[in-house]
Each structure stands twice: as C-alpha cells, then as structure tokens.
Write an enzyme that holds these catalytic residues in place. Sequence first.
Site, PDB file in Angstrom:
ATOM      1  N   TYR A  41     -12.456  14.988 -13.947  1.00 34.55           N
ATOM      2  CA  TYR A  41     -11.170  14.406 -13.510  1.00 34.55           C
ATOM      3  C   TYR A  41     -10.747  15.043 -12.174  1.00 34.55           C
ATOM      4  O   TYR A  41     -10.116  14.434 -11.334  1.00 34.55           O
ATOM      5  CB  TYR A  41     -10.101  14.575 -14.597  1.00 34.55           C
ATOM      6  CG  TYR A  41      -8.921  13.627 -14.420  1.00 34.55           C
ATOM      7  CD1 TYR A  41      -9.098  12.251 -14.440  1.00 34.55           C
ATOM      8  CD2 TYR A  41      -7.630  14.123 -14.230  1.00 34.55           C
ATOM      9  CE1 TYR A  41      -8.035  11.384 -14.272  1.00 34.55           C
ATOM     10  CE2 TYR A  41      -6.549  13.261 -14.067  1.00 34.55           C
ATOM     11  CZ  TYR A  41      -6.763  11.892 -14.091  1.00 34.55           C
ATOM     12  OH  TYR A  41      -5.696  11.046 -13.929  1.00 34.55           O
ATOM     13  N   LYS A  53      -2.200  14.660 -10.669  1.00 35.14           N
ATOM     14  CA  LYS A  53      -1.321  14.432 -11.839  1.00 35.14           C
ATOM     15  C   LYS A  53      -0.401  15.638 -12.069  1.00 35.14           C
ATOM     16  O   LYS A  53       0.751  15.464 -12.486  1.00 35.14           O
ATOM     17  CB  LYS A  53      -2.139  14.135 -13.101  1.00 35.14           C
ATOM     18  CG  LYS A  53      -2.841  12.775 -13.103  1.00 35.14           C
ATOM     19  CD  LYS A  53      -1.891  11.589 -12.913  1.00 35.14           C
ATOM     20  CE  LYS A  53      -2.600  10.261 -13.187  1.00 35.14           C
ATOM     21  NZ  LYS A  53      -1.786   9.091 -12.763  1.00 35.14           N
ATOM     22  N   ASP A  88       0.882  -1.156   0.000  1.00 33.17           N
ATOM     23  CA  ASP A  88       0.000   0.000   0.000  1.00 33.17           C
ATOM     24  C   ASP A  88       0.922   1.209   0.000  1.00 33.17           C
ATOM     25  O   ASP A  88       1.646   1.438   0.975  1.00 33.17           O
ATOM     26  CB  ASP A  88      -0.898  -0.015   1.239  1.00 33.17           C
ATOM     27  CG  ASP A  88      -1.876   1.163   1.250  1.00 33.17           C
ATOM     28  OD1 ASP A  88      -1.556   2.233   0.678  1.00 33.17           O
ATOM     29  OD2 ASP A  88      -2.952   1.024   1.846  1.00 33.17           O
TER      30      ASP A  88
HETATM   31  P1  NAD Z   1      -5.730   0.007 -12.742  1.00 33.87           P
HETATM   32  O1  NAD Z   1      -6.909   0.071 -11.835  1.00 33.87           O
HETATM   33  O2  NAD Z   1      -5.499  -1.263 -13.451  1.00 33.87           O
HETATM   34  O3  NAD Z   1      -4.409   0.452 -11.976  1.00 33.87           O
HETATM   35  C1  NAD Z   1      -4.405   1.342 -10.872  1.00 33.87           C
HETATM   36  C2  NAD Z   1      -3.597   0.669  -9.796  1.00 33.87           C
HETATM   37  O4  NAD Z   1      -3.417   1.524  -8.676  1.00 33.87           O
HETATM   38  C3  NAD Z   1      -4.260  -0.616  -9.278  1.00 33.87           C
HETATM   39  O5  NAD Z   1      -3.388  -1.711  -9.450  1.00 33.87           O
HETATM   40  C4  NAD Z   1      -4.482  -0.320  -7.804  1.00 33.87           C
HETATM   41  O6  NAD Z   1      -4.340  -1.472  -6.991  1.00 33.87           O
HETATM   42  C5  NAD Z   1      -3.364   0.677  -7.552  1.00 33.87           C
HETATM   43  N1  NAD Z   1      -3.554   1.407  -6.302  1.00 33.87           N
HETATM   44  C6  NAD Z   1      -4.573   2.221  -5.916  1.00 33.87           C
HETATM   45  N2  NAD Z   1      -4.393   2.636  -4.649  1.00 33.87           N
HETATM   46  C7  NAD Z   1      -3.215   2.085  -4.218  1.00 33.87           C
HETATM   47  C8  NAD Z   1      -2.482   2.136  -2.996  1.00 33.87           C
HETATM   48  N3  NAD Z   1      -2.914   2.834  -1.936  1.00 33.87           N
HETATM   49  N4  NAD Z   1      -1.303   1.448  -2.905  1.00 33.87           N
HETATM   50  C9  NAD Z   1      -0.865   0.727  -3.966  1.00 33.87           C
HETATM   51  N5  NAD Z   1      -1.507   0.649  -5.153  1.00 33.87           N
HETATM   52  C10 NAD Z   1      -2.674   1.311  -5.263  1.00 33.87           C
HETATM   53  O7  NAD Z   1      -5.961   1.211 -13.788  1.00 33.87           O
HETATM   54  P2  NAD Z   1      -4.973   1.830 -14.904  1.00 33.87           P
HETATM   55  O8  NAD Z   1      -5.874   2.598 -15.791  1.00 33.87           O
HETATM   56  O9  NAD Z   1      -4.093   0.779 -15.442  1.00 33.87           O
HETATM   57  O10 NAD Z   1      -4.132   2.912 -14.062  1.00 33.87           O
HETATM   58  C11 NAD Z   1      -2.723   2.905 -13.987  1.00 33.87           C
HETATM   59  C12 NAD Z   1      -2.166   4.307 -14.128  1.00 33.87           C
HETATM   60  O11 NAD Z   1      -2.442   4.788 -15.437  1.00 33.87           O
HETATM   61  C13 NAD Z   1      -2.742   5.330 -13.157  1.00 33.87           C
HETATM   62  O12 NAD Z   1      -1.698   6.188 -12.726  1.00 33.87           O
HETATM   63  C14 NAD Z   1      -3.712   6.101 -14.029  1.00 33.87           C
HETATM   64  O13 NAD Z   1      -3.903   7.420 -13.537  1.00 33.87           O
HETATM   65  C15 NAD Z   1      -2.929   6.111 -15.322  1.00 33.87           C
HETATM   66  N6  NAD Z   1      -3.700   6.463 -16.526  1.00 33.87           N
HETATM   67  C16 NAD Z   1      -4.814   5.731 -16.861  1.00 33.87           C
HETATM   68  C17 NAD Z   1      -5.529   6.069 -18.015  1.00 33.87           C
HETATM   69  C18 NAD Z   1      -6.782   5.316 -18.400  1.00 33.87           C
HETATM   70  O14 NAD Z   1      -7.566   5.832 -19.174  1.00 33.87           O
HETATM   71  N7  NAD Z   1      -6.978   4.103 -17.913  1.00 33.87           N
HETATM   72  C19 NAD Z   1      -5.082   7.129 -18.820  1.00 33.87           C
HETATM   73  C20 NAD Z   1      -3.930   7.838 -18.455  1.00 33.87           C
HETATM   74  C21 NAD Z   1      -3.248   7.492 -17.294  1.00 33.87           C
HETATM   75  O1  0WE Z   2      -6.236   8.382 -13.982  1.00 38.07           O
HETATM   76  C1  0WE Z   2      -7.291   7.947 -14.379  1.00 38.07           C
HETATM   77  C2  0WE Z   2      -8.270   7.287 -13.430  1.00 38.07           C
HETATM   78  C3  0WE Z   2      -7.677   7.050 -12.078  1.00 38.07           C
HETATM   79  C4  0WE Z   2      -8.681   6.678 -11.019  1.00 38.07           C
HETATM   80  C5  0WE Z   2      -9.828   5.948 -11.262  1.00 38.07           C
HETATM   81  C6  0WE Z   2     -10.689   5.634 -10.207  1.00 38.07           C
HETATM   82  C7  0WE Z   2     -11.981   4.882 -10.399  1.00 38.07           C
HETATM   83  C8  0WE Z   2     -12.377   4.117  -9.152  1.00 38.07           C
HETATM   84  C9  0WE Z   2      -8.418   7.098  -9.739  1.00 38.07           C
HETATM   85  N1  0WE Z   2      -9.233   6.801  -8.709  1.00 38.07           N
HETATM   86  C10 0WE Z   2     -10.344   6.075  -8.920  1.00 38.07           C
HETATM   87  N2  0WE Z   2     -11.151   5.801  -7.854  1.00 38.07           N
HETATM   88  C11 0WE Z   2     -12.159   4.920  -7.893  1.00 38.07           C
HETATM   89  O2  0WE Z   2     -12.897   4.712  -6.912  1.00 38.07           O
HETATM   90  N3  0WE Z   2      -7.593   8.099 -15.709  1.00 38.07           N
HETATM   91  C12 0WE Z   2      -6.714   8.889 -16.536  1.00 38.07           C
HETATM   92  C13 0WE Z   2      -8.817   7.560 -16.346  1.00 38.07           C
HETATM   93  C14 0WE Z   2      -9.851   8.626 -16.315  1.00 38.07           C
HETATM   94  O3  0WE Z   2     -10.555   8.874 -15.194  1.00 38.07           O
HETATM   95  C15 0WE Z   2     -11.404   9.936 -15.457  1.00 38.07           C
HETATM   96  C16 0WE Z   2     -11.182  10.375 -16.750  1.00 38.07           C
HETATM   97  C17 0WE Z   2     -10.189   9.536 -17.311  1.00 38.07           C
HETATM   98  C18 0WE Z   2      -9.597   9.635 -18.672  1.00 38.07           C
HETATM   99  C19 0WE Z   2     -12.327  10.560 -14.623  1.00 38.07           C
HETATM  100  C20 0WE Z   2     -13.064  11.621 -15.127  1.00 38.07           C
HETATM  101  C21 0WE Z   2     -12.858  12.072 -16.406  1.00 38.07           C
HETATM  102  C22 0WE Z   2     -11.919  11.452 -17.237  1.00 38.07           C
END
Ligand code: NAD
Ligand code: 0WE
Length: 258
Positions: free
Chosen positions: A158, A165, A64
């Site tokens: 967001y 970020k 964590d």
């Molecule tokens: P994901 O849910 O697969 O990954 C997020 C991870 O964060 C999970 O493995 C979760 O266990 C971990 N996490 C959350 N709280 C935590 C804590 N307290 N300690 C340790 N781990 C913790 O989703 P993803 O989309 O693969 O996200 C990965 C990264 O990519 C994030 O930084 C997200 O902001 C970024 N991102 C996602 C998108 C998208 O559209 N999915 C776009 C741009 C950037």
């Molecule tokens: O970074 C992200 C999402 C990260 C994220 C997602 C969740 C969903 C579940 C962080 N915290 C949580 N907490 C939860 O309980 N992205 C870049 C994907 C994303 O998220 C959005 C986006 C995009 C793109 C939220 C609002 C608008 C656009």
Amino acid sequence: MSRFAGKRALVMGVANKRSIAWAIARRLADEGAELAFTFQGERIEGNVRELASSVGSPLVTPCDVRADEDLERVFGEVAEAWDGRLDLLVHSVAFAAAEDLEGRFTDTPRDRFWLAVDISAYSLVAAARAAEPLMAAAGGGSIVTMTYLGGERAVPHYNVMGVAKATLDASVKYLAWDLGERDIRVNAVSAGPVRTLAARSIAGFTEMESMFVERAPLRRHIDADDVGAAAAYLLSDDAKNVTGTTLYVDAGYHAMGM
Ligand code: NAD
Ligand code: 0WE
C-alpha cells in the site's frame, strides 16, 4: 426512509458503477437527496453522465482535484445550481502511481510522494474549504471521505498510499475542529478491500482478499453497498453529534492483532 429529502449533495470520485462513490450516491438518492457529480478525465465522462442521469442529477462536471481552478469552478457551479447552498459532500478520490503500489516504499521518489498526498489528501482540505461557505449558508453540513487501514498500519504494497491516508485521517480531525463551529461535520469511512477499478489492477489483491476473509471476525468480504450505508449514516442527521471520527466497515478486521 427519506433521511435526505431536500438535501443537496456533491459526490466526487465516481468512475463507474463499481465505484464506492456510486454506492454512496445511490443510497443518498434512494433516500431523497439531489446529487451533483464531478469526474476526472474524458475516458469516464460517458459512464458518469449515464449513472448521474439515472438518479436525475442536475449537474455533472469535470474536476481534476490537483487544479485549484477546477475546484473553484465546480463549487461556483454548485452554488449556481443550488442557490448558494450545499448540505453534503462525498470525497472518494485517491491516486498513487501504479509503480508505487508494488515493490518497496523506500523507493518512492519525491514527486510521486507528493502526487499521492496531493490527490488523495490535500484534495479533501481544498474541497472542504470551498464547500464551507455553501454549507454555512445551508445552516450546516456533513462531509465524508474514504480511508483505509493502510494509513494506520503498514500494509505491504500500500506504500505511499498509506502515507497519503495517514495525512487524510489527520486532516479529517483538523477540519472537524475548524468547521465544527459552523455545524459542519467531517468524518471518514475505513473500508475493507472492495473490488473497484482502483483495486482490481493491484498486484496480489486476490491473495489479500483471501487473507482478509480468514482474519476478519465476521469471516466475509464487505461490499460497496455496506460502505454506502455507513457513509449515509455519517451524512445523515442521525450522526448530528458525530465528527472527526472513522467508522470501520471491514467485518471487524481492524480489531485483530493476528
Ligand atoms: P475508484 O477508482 O472507483 O475511485 C477512485 C476515484 O478517484 C476515481 O473516480 C478517479 O477518477 C478519482 N481520481 C483519481 N485521481 C483524480 C484526480 N486527480 N482528480 C479527481 N479525481 C481523481 O475506486 P474506489 O475503490 O471506489 O476508491 C474510492 C475511495 O475509496 C478512494 O479514496 C480509495 O482509497 C478508498 N478505498 C477503497 C478501498 C477498496 O478496496 N476499493 C478500500 C478502502 C478505501
Ligand atoms: O486506496 C486504495 C487504492 C487506491 C489506488 C489504486 C490505484 C490503482 C491504479 C490509488 N492509486 C492507484 N493507482 C493506479 O494506477 N485501496 C484501499 C485499495 C487497495 O489498494 C492496495 C491495497 C488495497 C486494499 C494496494 C496494495 C495493497 C492493498
């Protein structure tokens, strides 16, 4: 290609097979890296252990990122497994309370503001600090984190994640300066929307994806494998003089003004 033969990588943030961290891990494994994984929470432990074993991982351990003692233990275990050396670190962790990813940013309470910044930005600083001696022992290293355009521009909903970020993006630059003298590089990949666990639960994600395709110069979605390829480049020696930067994997979306 085997750009990562003999390289040791720690991957933080795999939750399931859709995770961006998993796409990066697969790419590193395909090109010869040895991989250790951290995961958060017993709910996903089984998933992560199964994925990790499919790439022959020697170490899968809980972390964590809010807990200093977890980070200390994890990097101790990594040092133990790999003779005090680490070459690559993948940071792919973010979290904000679900209720803060809808409605008004203005309403974000103090505790949940810091929660998002703690998990999504400070965790990179803490992990980089713990990785530094291990990467220095390896003769240098490369760190990659995942960011999103919402840290630079206001993307509706967001919200506090955008503030987190922005903090992450600035941290990449300051870490690049500090760690550069030990030949440790620090970069970010800014990805367009990808349907992961973290994304699926977001209200209005589907509409946002359609708008993305209309506005992106390449008029298409990106996928996690595209992110894996970009992250692998930044982690590889091909990028040996690239640090403190952001590589956009977003079909060109960030370049548009309309
Ligand atoms: P994901 O849910 O697969 O990954 C997020 C991870 O964060 C999970 O493995 C979760 O266990 C971990 N996490 C959350 N709280 C935590 C804590 N307290 N300690 C340790 N781990 C913790 O989703 P993803 O989309 O693969 O996200 C990965 C990264 O990519 C994030 O930084 C997200 O902001 C970024 N991102 C996602 C998108 C998208 O559209 N999915 C776009 C741009 C950037
Ligand atoms: O970074 C992200 C999402 C990260 C994220 C997602 C969740 C969903 C579940 C962080 N915290 C949580 N907490 C939860 O309980 N992205 C870049 C994907 C994303 O998220 C959005 C986006 C995009 C793109 C939220 C609002 C608008 C656009």
